[in-house]
Design a protein around this motif. Structure first.
Motif, mmCIF file in Angstrom:
data_model
loop_
_atom_site.group_PDB
_atom_site.id
_atom_site.type_symbol
_atom_site.label_atom_id
_atom_site.label_comp_id
_atom_site.label_asym_id
_atom_site.label_seq_id
_atom_site.Cartn_x
_atom_site.Cartn_y
_atom_site.Cartn_z
ATOM 1 N N TYR A 245 73.949 37.678 -20.390
ATOM 2 C CA TYR A 245 72.644 37.564 -21.052
ATOM 3 C C TYR A 245 72.719 36.565 -22.198
ATOM 4 O O TYR A 245 73.677 36.547 -22.961
ATOM 5 N N ARG A 246 71.690 35.729 -22.311
ATOM 6 C CA ARG A 246 71.585 34.779 -23.412
ATOM 7 C C ARG A 246 70.247 34.970 -24.108
ATOM 8 O O ARG A 246 69.207 35.038 -23.451
ATOM 9 N N ARG A 247 70.315 35.016 -25.420
ATOM 10 C CA ARG A 247 69.102 35.230 -26.204
ATOM 11 C C ARG A 247 68.223 33.988 -26.148
ATOM 12 O O ARG A 247 68.709 32.869 -26.332
ATOM 13 N N PRO A 248 66.907 34.161 -25.915
ATOM 14 C CA PRO A 248 66.006 32.996 -25.904
ATOM 15 C C PRO A 248 65.801 32.454 -27.312
ATOM 16 O O PRO A 248 66.196 33.101 -28.296
ATOM 17 N N PRO A 249 65.219 31.274 -27.448
ATOM 18 C CA PRO A 249 64.967 30.710 -28.788
ATOM 19 C C PRO A 249 64.120 31.664 -29.627
ATOM 20 O O PRO A 249 63.285 32.403 -29.107
ATOM 21 N N HIS A 254 58.883 33.859 -36.626
ATOM 22 C CA HIS A 254 59.864 34.763 -37.218
ATOM 23 C C HIS A 254 59.749 34.743 -38.745
ATOM 24 O O HIS A 254 59.266 33.766 -39.331
ATOM 25 N N VAL A 255 60.196 35.820 -39.377
ATOM 26 C CA VAL A 255 60.094 35.952 -40.835
ATOM 27 C C VAL A 255 61.058 34.973 -41.503
ATOM 28 O O VAL A 255 62.260 34.985 -41.222
ATOM 29 N N PRO A 256 60.587 34.095 -42.390
ATOM 30 C CA PRO A 256 61.475 33.131 -43.050
ATOM 31 C C PRO A 256 62.453 33.821 -43.993
ATOM 32 O O PRO A 256 62.200 34.936 -44.467
ATOM 33 N N ASP A 257 63.541 33.154 -44.272
ATOM 34 C CA ASP A 257 64.610 33.712 -45.096
ATOM 35 C C ASP A 257 64.323 33.490 -46.574
ATOM 36 O O ASP A 257 64.882 32.598 -47.212
ATOM 37 N N ALA A 258 63.439 34.334 -47.126
ATOM 38 C CA ALA A 258 63.096 34.221 -48.549
ATOM 39 C C ALA A 258 64.268 34.600 -49.426
ATOM 40 O O ALA A 258 64.318 34.223 -50.608
ATOM 41 N N ALA A 259 65.225 35.361 -48.887
ATOM 42 C CA ALA A 259 66.376 35.801 -49.680
ATOM 43 C C ALA A 259 67.416 34.709 -49.846
ATOM 44 O O ALA A 259 68.351 34.861 -50.637
ATOM 45 N N ALA A 260 67.255 33.578 -49.126
ATOM 46 C CA ALA A 260 68.264 32.517 -49.207
ATOM 47 C C ALA A 260 68.435 31.994 -50.632
ATOM 48 O O ALA A 260 69.540 31.688 -51.078
ATOM 49 N N LYS A 261 67.332 31.934 -51.376
ATOM 50 C CA LYS A 261 67.397 31.420 -52.747
ATOM 51 C C LYS A 261 68.165 32.352 -53.685
ATOM 52 O O LYS A 261 68.520 31.957 -54.794
#
Length: 265
Positions: A245-249, A254-261
């Motif tokens: 099985y391969r995950r599709p794109p 999708h929820v953006p990564d607001a925690a990256a900052k």
């Protein structure tokens, strides 16, 4: 009342008691018992924060909080206790009433939201109603949270100045300041008629919220003959090998990564 309870011993004891509440929950669930806990008292006396600590680690499918809004026109035409009955627990459940049918003996009485006849009928019927609940096997516990007028006013000011808690303050709450003695007389009358052997009131001194939470939870646990339930041991299974099985794109939404900052802070 003694000195304010310090945070460290409070948090340690609270966590221990919450562990016991989890044991109580499992006993209620496996034994099919029914528990009702009523939280009443002055505005800003600490009922809500205590309920939060009681329910923090409990399964919401087993233990649920009931905080009913003002009755609808249809509900006003029903028997007074009718809308509360549908929220009573089934076997294996705990219900925590954040205010209850005692609204009629308190705010409705003081603010004139019920007639003298309705109030008198409530005082007559309430003990009968609660005896029926207890006779049917419900474990009913009733707690009244007491706080002084000075401490209540201080907490009101704290809420008024805190944007995260302003929602807790209503015009009705502020009205209670000017009607302190009326609420006191209403409470006295309520206790005269509803402090019965089958369902007594328990007074919780709440000048210190930490003490109040510890005392209330300790008393609740001591009043119910629960036992620790042996759980069936669980074992996490071994994950089977992959089958290609391969995950599709990822979705474009999708929820953006607001925690990256925040990384590295």
């Amino acid at each position: 009342m003694g000195e304010k309870l310090r945070r460290k011993p409070y948090e340690k004891e609270l966590f221990r008691l919450q562990g016991e509440l989890v044991k109580l929950q499992e006993w209620v669930r496996t034994e099919g018992r029914r528990v009702v806990v009523i939280f009443e008292g002055r505005d800003a006396a600490g009922k809500g924060s205590t309920i939060k600590r009681v329910s923090e680690y409990l399964n919401p499918r087993v233990a649920r909080i009931v905080a009913l809004p003002a009755p609808t026109e249809r509900e006003r035409s029903q028997w007074y206790f009718q809308r509360y009955i549908e929220h009573l627990p089934a076997a294996g459940q705990i219900v925590l009433f954040d205010r209850s049918w005692y609204n009629r003996a308190g705010v409705e009485r003081v603010m004139g939201f019920c007639t003298q006849e309705e109030y008198t009928r409530f005082l007559h019927q309430c003990p009968i109603f609660e005896r029926l609940l207890v006779e049917d096997g419900i474990l009913l516990r009733k707690y009244w949270f007491s706080v002084s007028d000075d401490e209540q006013e201080r907490r009101f000011h704290d809420r008024l100045e805190d944007p995260m808690r302003q929602w807790k303050l209503s015009e009705m709450d502020l009205e209670s300041i000017t009607r302190w003695e009326e609420y006191s007389r209403a409470k006295d009358q309520m206790l005269i008629h509803t402090h019965i052997p089958e369902a007594p009131w328990y007074d919780v001194e709440s000048e210190d919220k930490r003490r109040a939470r510890i005392n209330m939870i300790s008393h609740l646990l001591s009043s119910i003959p629960y036992q620790e339930v042996r759980r069936v041991p669980l074992k996490i299974p071994v994950r089977p090998p992959g089958t290609g099985y391969r995950r599709p794109p990822r979705l474009e939404t999708h929820v953006p990564d607001a925690a990256a900052k925040l990384a590295g802070h």
